[in-house]
Write a protein that holds these residues in place. Structure first.
Motif, PDB file in Angstrom:
ATOM      1  N   SER A 282      -7.677  -4.108  -4.740  1.00  0.00           N
ATOM      2  CA  SER A 282      -7.217  -3.075  -3.823  1.00  0.00           C
ATOM      3  C   SER A 282      -6.161  -3.633  -2.885  1.00  0.00           C
ATOM      4  N   VAL A 283      -5.435  -2.732  -2.266  1.00  0.00           N
ATOM      5  CA  VAL A 283      -4.485  -3.177  -1.261  1.00  0.00           C
ATOM      6  C   VAL A 283      -4.800  -2.510   0.077  1.00  0.00           C
ATOM      7  N   MET A 284      -6.096  -2.228   0.308  1.00  0.00           N
ATOM      8  CA  MET A 284      -6.552  -1.715   1.597  1.00  0.00           C
ATOM      9  C   MET A 284      -6.779  -2.917   2.505  1.00  0.00           C
ATOM     10  N   PRO A 285      -6.004  -3.044   3.590  1.00  0.00           N
ATOM     11  CA  PRO A 285      -6.192  -4.218   4.442  1.00  0.00           C
ATOM     12  C   PRO A 285      -7.619  -4.290   4.987  1.00  0.00           C
ATOM     13  N   ASN A 286      -8.164  -5.471   5.007  1.00  0.00           N
ATOM     14  CA  ASN A 286      -9.491  -5.697   5.557  1.00  0.00           C
ATOM     15  C   ASN A 286      -9.345  -5.892   7.070  1.00  0.00           C
ATOM     16  N   PRO A 287      -9.852  -4.933   7.870  1.00  0.00           N
ATOM     17  CA  PRO A 287      -9.627  -4.997   9.322  1.00  0.00           C
ATOM     18  C   PRO A 287     -10.289  -6.222   9.968  1.00  0.00           C
ATOM     19  N   GLU A 288     -11.280  -6.806   9.287  1.00  0.00           N
ATOM     20  CA  GLU A 288     -11.990  -7.960   9.826  1.00  0.00           C
ATOM     21  C   GLU A 288     -11.141  -9.229   9.775  1.00  0.00           C
ATOM     22  N   PHE A 289     -10.164  -9.262   8.875  1.00  0.00           N
ATOM     23  CA  PHE A 289      -9.426 -10.502   8.687  1.00  0.00           C
ATOM     24  C   PHE A 289      -8.376 -10.653   9.794  1.00  0.00           C
ATOM     25  N   VAL A 290      -8.395 -11.829  10.407  1.00  0.00           N
ATOM     26  CA  VAL A 290      -7.633 -12.050  11.623  1.00  0.00           C
ATOM     27  C   VAL A 290      -6.139 -11.731  11.473  1.00  0.00           C
ATOM     28  N   MET A 291      -5.579 -12.073  10.324  1.00  0.00           N
ATOM     29  CA  MET A 291      -4.133 -11.885  10.159  1.00  0.00           C
ATOM     30  C   MET A 291      -3.733 -10.410  10.202  1.00  0.00           C
ATOM     31  N   ASN A 292      -4.721  -9.525   9.932  1.00  0.00           N
ATOM     32  CA  ASN A 292      -4.411  -8.096   9.900  1.00  0.00           C
ATOM     33  C   ASN A 292      -4.400  -7.445  11.283  1.00  0.00           C
ATOM     34  N   ALA A 293      -4.863  -8.174  12.303  1.00  0.00           N
ATOM     35  CA  ALA A 293      -4.862  -7.588  13.649  1.00  0.00           C
ATOM     36  C   ALA A 293      -3.423  -7.369  14.101  1.00  0.00           C
ATOM     37  N   PRO A 294      -3.138  -6.176  14.653  1.00  0.00           N
ATOM     38  CA  PRO A 294      -1.754  -5.844  15.021  1.00  0.00           C
ATOM     39  C   PRO A 294      -1.126  -6.890  15.944  1.00  0.00           C
ATOM     40  N   GLN A 295      -1.945  -7.542  16.781  1.00  0.00           N
ATOM     41  CA  GLN A 295      -1.376  -8.487  17.740  1.00  0.00           C
ATOM     42  C   GLN A 295      -0.717  -9.698  17.066  1.00  0.00           C
ATOM     43  N   TYR A 296      -1.059  -9.932  15.790  1.00  0.00           N
ATOM     44  CA  TYR A 296      -0.486 -11.099  15.113  1.00  0.00           C
ATOM     45  C   TYR A 296       0.686 -10.748  14.195  1.00  0.00           C
ATOM     46  N   LYS A 297       1.123  -9.513  14.279  1.00  0.00           N
ATOM     47  CA  LYS A 297       2.236  -9.088  13.439  1.00  0.00           C
ATOM     48  C   LYS A 297       3.469  -9.949  13.746  1.00  0.00           C
ATOM     49  N   GLY A 298       4.125 -10.423  12.730  1.00  0.00           N
ATOM     50  CA  GLY A 298       5.344 -11.197  12.926  1.00  0.00           C
ATOM     51  C   GLY A 298       5.099 -12.659  13.285  1.00  0.00           C
ATOM     52  N   ALA A 299       3.828 -13.104  13.257  1.00  0.00           N
ATOM     53  CA  ALA A 299       3.530 -14.499  13.607  1.00  0.00           C
ATOM     54  C   ALA A 299       4.193 -15.449  12.619  1.00  0.00           C
ATOM     55  N   GLU A 300       4.745 -16.542  13.147  1.00  0.00           N
ATOM     56  CA  GLU A 300       5.378 -17.543  12.279  1.00  0.00           C
ATOM     57  C   GLU A 300       4.620 -18.860  12.280  1.00  0.00           C
ATOM     58  N   ILE A 301       3.543 -18.903  13.093  1.00  0.00           N
ATOM     59  CA  ILE A 301       2.743 -20.125  13.166  1.00  0.00           C
ATOM     60  C   ILE A 301       1.305 -19.802  12.786  1.00  0.00           C
ATOM     61  N   LEU A 302       0.715 -20.659  11.959  1.00  0.00           N
ATOM     62  CA  LEU A 302      -0.671 -20.488  11.552  1.00  0.00           C
ATOM     63  C   LEU A 302      -1.482 -21.643  12.116  1.00  0.00           C
ATOM     64  N   LEU A 303      -2.636 -21.318  12.731  1.00  0.00           N
ATOM     65  CA  LEU A 303      -3.558 -22.345  13.222  1.00  0.00           C
ATOM     66  C   LEU A 303      -4.743 -22.366  12.270  1.00  0.00           C
ATOM     67  N   ALA A 304      -5.174 -23.543  11.830  1.00  0.00           N
ATOM     68  CA  ALA A 304      -6.278 -23.584  10.872  1.00  0.00           C
ATOM     69  C   ALA A 304      -7.156 -24.801  11.102  1.00  0.00           C
ATOM     70  N   GLY A 305      -8.349 -24.791  10.456  1.00  0.00           N
ATOM     71  CA  GLY A 305      -9.300 -25.897  10.554  1.00  0.00           C
ATOM     72  C   GLY A 305      -8.893 -27.069   9.680  1.00  0.00           C
ATOM     73  N   LYS A 306      -9.729 -28.090   9.674  1.00  0.00           N
ATOM     74  CA  LYS A 306      -9.387 -29.344   8.994  1.00  0.00           C
ATOM     75  C   LYS A 306      -9.262 -29.195   7.474  1.00  0.00           C
ATOM     76  N   ASN A 307      -8.547 -30.118   6.875  1.00  0.00           N
ATOM     77  CA  ASN A 307      -8.395 -30.190   5.404  1.00  0.00           C
ATOM     78  C   ASN A 307      -7.731 -28.938   4.837  1.00  0.00           C
ATOM     79  N   PHE A 308      -6.774 -28.399   5.560  1.00  0.00           N
ATOM     80  CA  PHE A 308      -6.072 -27.192   5.120  1.00  0.00           C
ATOM     81  C   PHE A 308      -5.274 -27.486   3.846  1.00  0.00           C
TER      82      PHE A 308
END
Ligand code: SF4
Lengths: 210, 476
Positions: A55-81
């Motif tokens: 499906s291509v229904m965005p999952n609202p739970e996933f952080v990247m889908n929150a409107p506040q992160y639209k256009g983000a160019e930096i990703l923060l992640a945990g170890k061993n990315f």
């Protein structure tokens, strides 16, 4: 290659450790024969609802889908990315989506190299530093700066952390240098080595005679 | 006299083209293996830049990742248009650049990490790369072999070299005798469980010790194959008589005087007495039990005697969160005995455990029994050569009589790029190497085990301790 110097942007806090390249870009999208067009499939299984297959229904739970992160160019992640598969499609997908830099405590080896070859800046900070950024990134509008020249990550609230990077890798990223071109500068040494090495018949995959 | 050296250092030094000041060393690559998924963009890059492929004779190509495994006919006419395009692109590129290509119906086709050794192209002391992380497999022969990304694939095509920062060295010594029913797969899962999925990041690992020496080449390849699952750049095992016996008489192996000289060179490769590693780990083989992964990373493993752990067992906050997520994804409750986990599917195959010895060992368990009514099981030989050999030995019949599907060679459900995938929620006992979320299909739940354990689980319908199964010869 696109040079990487300095960016200031909203940052998405992906608070998970061991994010593997199968998650970054699932295998069903590896069948393309181009280097572009992977952005819409980035983090596919997390980003879209699972209930409807493919499906291509965005999952609202996933952080990247929150409107506040639209256009983000930096990703923060945990170890061993970036652990797991060597697929460079992971770097292509991040960059095609618009990410220019990833900040994490550690990165897997092959991903580290693939990202560099695609002009993505990777900054290794301590667990605590990454945690601080993750907390702050929850505030809408919060921005982070990654400065490769100075080797720092900073924000407007006085956060400042330094990251280490191999000087050669830094040079390549800053100038967007093409690796093959760099190697060809050693053409003479290569020709000489190869002539000798070809006689070391144990090194030949296919020839069976001395 | 020069200082004692590790095997890794010897192979590294033999391939050093240049060590420019302030840049990573440039090393020569003896062999690049090419497959359909990670190569099209590299060939395109060459064309765009007007560069030649420097050494076609140091390249071998095959198709494995997305070829259907259902029937010979389906492989010649691939229905999925994007898969077909990728396979065709490789065909065309190999022709244009002069690379020897083993096509779907070729007797030497197979998973890229299977065919290198089978052809005798993989040999001790070589440097080998491939756009696939499990290239570490070839280290079982005492080669320095590692996976690379597509830009690096292009780099090797253009220059036959790679700039590489030198990894540190890590020796893992496994001494003692493996207990009955415990295999090479259990050794490597046990190691990853101990050191974690980033436990060997930045290192080239050498596996040593009497338990490793006692393994066949197949077992050694299983171990080296999963080195990347611990984050290692490469895994290596010193060449010895077992290695030489395997290589003798293979299609690309040297013959006559050249063979003798090659063996003499190979004998110089093992780590010198007194050489120093950056890190060492000792493991007693007697401690290792049949091992099952319960979570979504190859480090989340436990013994068949064990239980699904609780997030409270985690030693830090990061792991705790990881455990919680994994249990939720896997649909498992903490405290459930591993033997009580029911399965829906069994996959026997992959570059980790798709070799003849793996199929023999599994067949021994399966013979005269039948797959549980709740389970659907398949065997996908890793290569045409393995398939042929197995059929000559009648293994296909044993599997088919027991209710297994018998497939054509390829990667298949190891990564599910072809139509072989799990449905959401389906639980699979798999002999492959990755149990990441969605690896075998979106929502699919993968448990990594040895071929014997997978075979026994297929019959029982749930995980079961293969050490209690008669007919099992306890072979690796
Ligand atoms: S069998 Fe699996 S791990 Fe091995 S090369 Fe194929 S996809 Fe990769």
């Amino acid at each position: 290659m696109q040079p990487f110097t300095r960016i200031t942007s909203i940052a998405v806090p992906l608070d998970r450790a061991n994010v593997d390249t199968d998650q970054i870009i699932p295998k069903q999208f590896l069948k393309r024969i181009e280097r572009t067009g992977y952005g819409e499939f980035l983090f596919f299984d997390w980003r879209y609802e699972l209930d409807v297959p493919d499906s291509v229904m965005p999952n609202p739970e996933f952080v990247m889908n929150a409107p506040q992160y639209k256009g983000a160019e930096i990703l923060l992640a945990g170890k061993n990315f970036g652990c797991g598969s060597s697929r460079e499609h992971a770097a292509w997908a991040l960059s095609d989506y618009g990410f220019r830099a990833v900040i994490a405590p550690t990165f897997a080896d092959i991903f580290f190299s693939n990202a560099g070859k695609n002009g993505i800046g990777l900054a290794r900070l301590t667990d605590d530093e990454v945690n601080t950024l993750m907390q702050r990134a929850k505030t809408p509008g919060y921005q982070v700066t990654v400065d490769l020249e100075a080797q720092t990550v900073t924000d407007a609230q006085g956060f400042k952390a330094r990251f280490e990077i191999d000087p050669f890798r830094k040079e390549c990223l800053l100038n967007g240098l093409d690796d093959i071109g760099l190697t060809l500068r050693h053409g003479e040494a290569l020709d000489k080595f190869e002539a000798k090495h070809d006689n070391e018949f144990w090194s030949a995959p296919k020839t069976a005679t001395a | 006299m020069s200082a004692p050296q590790t095997m890794f250092e010897k192979v590294w030094n033999n391939h050093l083209v240049a060590s420019p000041e302030g840049e990573p060393p440039l090393i020569y690559i003896d062999l690049q293996l090419v497959h359909e998924v990670t190569s099209p963009q590299a060939f395109d890059g060459l064309r765009l830049a007007g560069r030649k492929l420097r050494r076609p004779d140091r390249h071998i190509a095959t198709v494995d990742h997305n070829v259907p495994t259902t029937s010979a006919e389906d492989r010649l006419h691939i229905l999925d248009q994007t898969s077909a395009a990728q396979v065709n692109a490789l065909r065309k590129n190999c022709k244009e650049f002069g690379i020897e290509f083993f096509d779907v119906q070729d007797a030497s086709q197979g998973i890229v990490h299977m065919i290198g050794p089978e052809l005798g192209a993989t040999k001790p002391g070589m440097t080998i790369v491939c756009g696939d992380s499990h290239t570490s497999t070839h280290g079982a022969f005492g080669a320095l072999a590692f996976g690379i990304g597509t830009s690096e694939v292009e780099h090797v095509m253009a220059t036959q070299t790679l700039p590489q920062s030198k990894p540190k060295t890590f020796r893992i010594t496994v001494d003692g005798t493996l207990p009955y029913g415990v295999t090479a797969k259990d050794i490597i899962l046990h190691i990853i469980g101990l050191i974690g999925t980033d436990g060997a990041t930045g290192y080239a690992v050498e596996y040593a010790g009497s338990a490793i020496r006692a393994l066949s080449m197949e077992g050694r390849m299983t171990i080296c194959n999963m080195s990347i699952e611990a984050g290692a750049r490469a895994g290596m095992i010193a060449p010895d008589e077992t290695t030489f016996a395997y290589l003798m008489g293979r299609r690309f192996s040297p013959t006559g005087k050249a063979w003798d000289e090659a063996v003499a060179h190979w004998k110089t490769l093992p780590t010198d007495e007194g050489a120093v590693f950056d890190r060492e780990l000792h493991i007693d083989a007697a401690e290792i039990t049949p091992t099952v992964s319960w979570g979504t990373s190859p480090g989340m493993v436990t013994s068949i005697e064990g239980k699904v752990p609780s997030p409270d067992d985690a030693t830090n906050e990061i792991d705790r969160k990881g455990y919680e997520r994994a249990l939720e994804y896997m649909g498992l409750k903490a405290g459930t005995p591993i033997e009580q986990i029911n399965i829906d599917r069994v996959f026997l195959g992959s570059c980790t455990n798709g070799r003849i010895e793996d199929l023999r060992a599994a067949a021994q368990i399966v013979k005269g029994r039948h797959v549980a009514s709740t389970v659907s099981a398949m065997v996908v030989p890793g290569s045409q050569a393995v398939k042929k050999q197995a059929e000559e030995e009648g293994l296909d019949k044993i599997f088919k009589d027991a209710g297994f599907e018998w497939r054509e060679p390829g990667c298949s459900m190891c990564l599910g790029m072809n139509p072989d995938i799990l449905s959401p929620g389906e639980r699979c006992a798999s002999t492959s190497n990755r149990n990441f979320e969605g690896r075998q299909g979106r929502g699919g739940r993968t448990h990594l085990v040895s071929p014997q354990m997978a075979a026994a689980a297929a019959i029982a319908g749930h995980f079961t301790d293969v050490r209690n199964w008669p007919n099992n010869g306890g072979k690796n």
